[in-house]
Design an enzyme around this catalytic site. Structure first.
Site, PDB file in Angstrom:
ATOM      1  N   VAL A 104       1.652   1.946  -0.835  1.00 32.75           N
ATOM      2  CA  VAL A 104       0.252   1.712  -1.170  1.00 32.75           C
ATOM      3  C   VAL A 104      -0.256   2.981  -1.874  1.00 32.75           C
ATOM      4  O   VAL A 104       0.358   4.038  -1.719  1.00 32.75           O
ATOM      5  CB  VAL A 104      -0.597   1.417   0.098  1.00 32.75           C
ATOM      6  CG1 VAL A 104      -0.202   0.108   0.702  1.00 32.75           C
ATOM      7  CG2 VAL A 104      -0.546   2.554   1.100  1.00 32.75           C
ATOM      8  N   ASP A 111      -4.170   8.279   6.168  1.00 31.71           N
ATOM      9  CA  ASP A 111      -4.247   9.617   5.560  1.00 31.71           C
ATOM     10  C   ASP A 111      -3.535   9.704   4.208  1.00 31.71           C
ATOM     11  O   ASP A 111      -2.928  10.722   3.919  1.00 31.71           O
ATOM     12  CB  ASP A 111      -3.602  10.625   6.519  1.00 31.71           C
ATOM     13  CG  ASP A 111      -2.111  10.375   6.662  1.00 31.71           C
ATOM     14  OD1 ASP A 111      -1.737   9.200   6.848  1.00 31.71           O
ATOM     15  OD2 ASP A 111      -1.325  11.325   6.542  1.00 31.71           O
ATOM     16  N   CYS A 112      -3.610   8.672   3.385  1.00 26.00           N
ATOM     17  CA  CYS A 112      -2.812   8.688   2.143  1.00 26.00           C
ATOM     18  C   CYS A 112      -3.619   9.236   0.962  1.00 26.00           C
ATOM     19  O   CYS A 112      -4.626   8.642   0.563  1.00 26.00           O
ATOM     20  CB  CYS A 112      -2.354   7.264   1.853  1.00 26.00           C
ATOM     21  SG  CYS A 112      -1.519   7.102   0.283  1.00 26.00           S
ATOM     22  N   TRP A 127       1.247  14.123   9.006  1.00 26.16           N
ATOM     23  CA  TRP A 127       2.324  15.059   8.649  1.00 26.16           C
ATOM     24  C   TRP A 127       3.278  15.321   9.806  1.00 26.16           C
ATOM     25  O   TRP A 127       4.404  15.767   9.597  1.00 26.16           O
ATOM     26  CB  TRP A 127       1.739  16.368   8.097  1.00 26.16           C
ATOM     27  CG  TRP A 127       1.303  16.152   6.686  1.00 26.16           C
ATOM     28  CD1 TRP A 127       0.029  15.963   6.242  1.00 26.16           C
ATOM     29  CD2 TRP A 127       2.156  16.007   5.540  1.00 26.16           C
ATOM     30  NE1 TRP A 127       0.022  15.714   4.889  1.00 26.16           N
ATOM     31  CE2 TRP A 127       1.313  15.743   4.436  1.00 26.16           C
ATOM     32  CE3 TRP A 127       3.532  16.074   5.331  1.00 26.16           C
ATOM     33  CZ2 TRP A 127       1.815  15.537   3.142  1.00 26.16           C
ATOM     34  CZ3 TRP A 127       4.039  15.877   4.041  1.00 26.16           C
ATOM     35  CH2 TRP A 127       3.180  15.618   2.975  1.00 26.16           C
TER      36      TRP A 127
HETATM   37  N1  LIG Z   1       3.624   6.757  -6.686  1.00 26.57           N
HETATM   38  C1  LIG Z   1       2.909   6.085  -5.621  1.00 26.57           C
HETATM   39  C2  LIG Z   1       3.122   6.827  -4.338  1.00 26.57           C
HETATM   40  C3  LIG Z   1       2.325   6.222  -3.217  1.00 26.57           C
HETATM   41  C4  LIG Z   1       2.863   6.658  -1.868  1.00 26.57           C
HETATM   42  O1  LIG Z   1       3.805   7.477  -1.772  1.00 26.57           O
HETATM   43  N2  LIG Z   1       2.272   6.106  -0.834  1.00 26.57           N
HETATM   44  C5  LIG Z   1       2.782   6.334   0.495  1.00 26.57           C
HETATM   45  C6  LIG Z   1       1.671   6.568   1.477  1.00 26.57           C
HETATM   46  S1  LIG Z   1       0.734   8.023   1.100  1.00 26.57           S
HETATM   47  C7  LIG Z   1       3.502   5.082   0.927  1.00 26.57           C
HETATM   48  O2  LIG Z   1       2.994   3.991   0.775  1.00 26.57           O
HETATM   49  N3  LIG Z   1       4.696   5.268   1.497  1.00 26.57           N
HETATM   50  C8  LIG Z   1       5.445   4.164   2.015  1.00 26.57           C
HETATM   51  C9  LIG Z   1       5.953   4.463   3.387  1.00 26.57           C
HETATM   52  O3  LIG Z   1       5.844   5.608   3.845  1.00 26.57           O
HETATM   53  O4  LIG Z   1       6.459   3.527   4.013  1.00 26.57           O
HETATM   54  C10 LIG Z   1       1.429   6.026  -5.956  1.00 26.57           C
HETATM   55  O5  LIG Z   1       0.952   6.946  -6.643  1.00 26.57           O
HETATM   56  O6  LIG Z   1       0.762   5.062  -5.571  1.00 26.57           O
END
Ligand SMILES: N[C@@H](CCC(=O)N[C@@H](CS)C(=O)NCC(=O)O)C(=O)O
Length: 221
Positions: free
Chosen positions: A63, A22-23, A215
């Site tokens: 990602v 869900d990203c 969420w």
């Molecule tokens: N600034 C990054 C933010 C990407 C981001 O926050 N991705 C989240 C998933 S929606 C993530 O990988 N978080 C790592 C985690 O929760 O472990 C982008 O635009 O790619």
């Protein structure tokens, strides 16, 4: 005959079942590949068991990440990815990550504040009010410019950045707050339907349940 992929896109999901996660940042990268008709292959990263190589490529461990198989170039971060794809596959042009119009830029932080506000409090009404103002900004741009997309007749990067976030706003606020986008924001509601009926959206879709599930962990934290 199937076309060989040029790009590998690493996104949130389940590698065992090939389920997309869900990203909204991954979604933007995938929408960009789809709108540009780039042959690509999706690979899924399990957030409960991230591979070590991910941190070598991107120490933040986030990602999306893409791998250009022809050039052997790795690009993490959705903004850098869409800029890379714009240079590498200029047609159709979608603009860079900061393409105008600059409306609704505070959407995601304002949504998260509203979602996390305690139910039934003044703080919650205030934060939902701020979210509605941000949605009004987008609605009024579409209405006043009589435009199908923020980018004009076709979507640009302003659309591909915002539409996945608008999807999270609608699905998560409905599930956790029983809240709906106000009917007065009809240009925005029509816009959501319009962009979600595109081939690129259908190709990169994940169901509302994924948004709600995603969420849940944040709300319990
Ligand atoms: N600034 C990054 C933010 C990407 C981001 O926050 N991705 C989240 C998933 S929606 C993530 O990988 N978080 C790592 C985690 O929760 O472990 C982008 O635009 O790619």
């Amino acid at each position: 005959m199937a076309t060989s992929p040029i790009i590998e896109a690493y996104v949130k999901g389940k590698p065992e079942t090939h389920e997309r996660g869900d990203c909204p940042f991954s979604h933007r990268a995938l929408l960009t590949l789809a709108e540009k008709h780039v042959p690509y292959k999706e690979e899924y990263i399990d957030f409960n068991n991230k591979p070590k190589w991910l941190f070598d490529i991107n120490p933040k461990g986030s990602v999306p990440i893409i791998h250009d198989l022809e050039k052997d170039t790795w690009v993490p971060d959705s903004a850098a990815i869409v800029d890379y794809l714009e240079d590498r596959f200029p047609d159709p042009a979608l603009g860079k990550h900061d393409a105008p119009p600059h409306v609704g830029e505070k959407l995601f932080p304002n949504f998260i504040s509203a979602l996390k506000a305690k139910e039934g409090t003044d703080e919650e009404s205030k934060k939902i009010g701020v979210l509605v103002q941000t949605l009004e900004e987008i609605n009024n741009y579409l209405r006043d410019n009589k435009t199908d997309y923020l980018g004009g007749e076709r979507p640009n990067q302003a659309d591909l950045g915002l539409a996945p976030k608008l999807y999270h706003v609608e699905m998560a606020m409905r599930a956790y707050k029983g809240w709906e986008i106000p009917d007065e924001l009809s240009s925005l509601k029509e816009y959501n339907q319009r962009i979600r009926s595109r081939k690129s959206w259908k190709q990169t879709y994940y169901p509302p349940e994924k948004v709600v599930e995603g969420w849940k962990a944040h709300l319990e934290a």
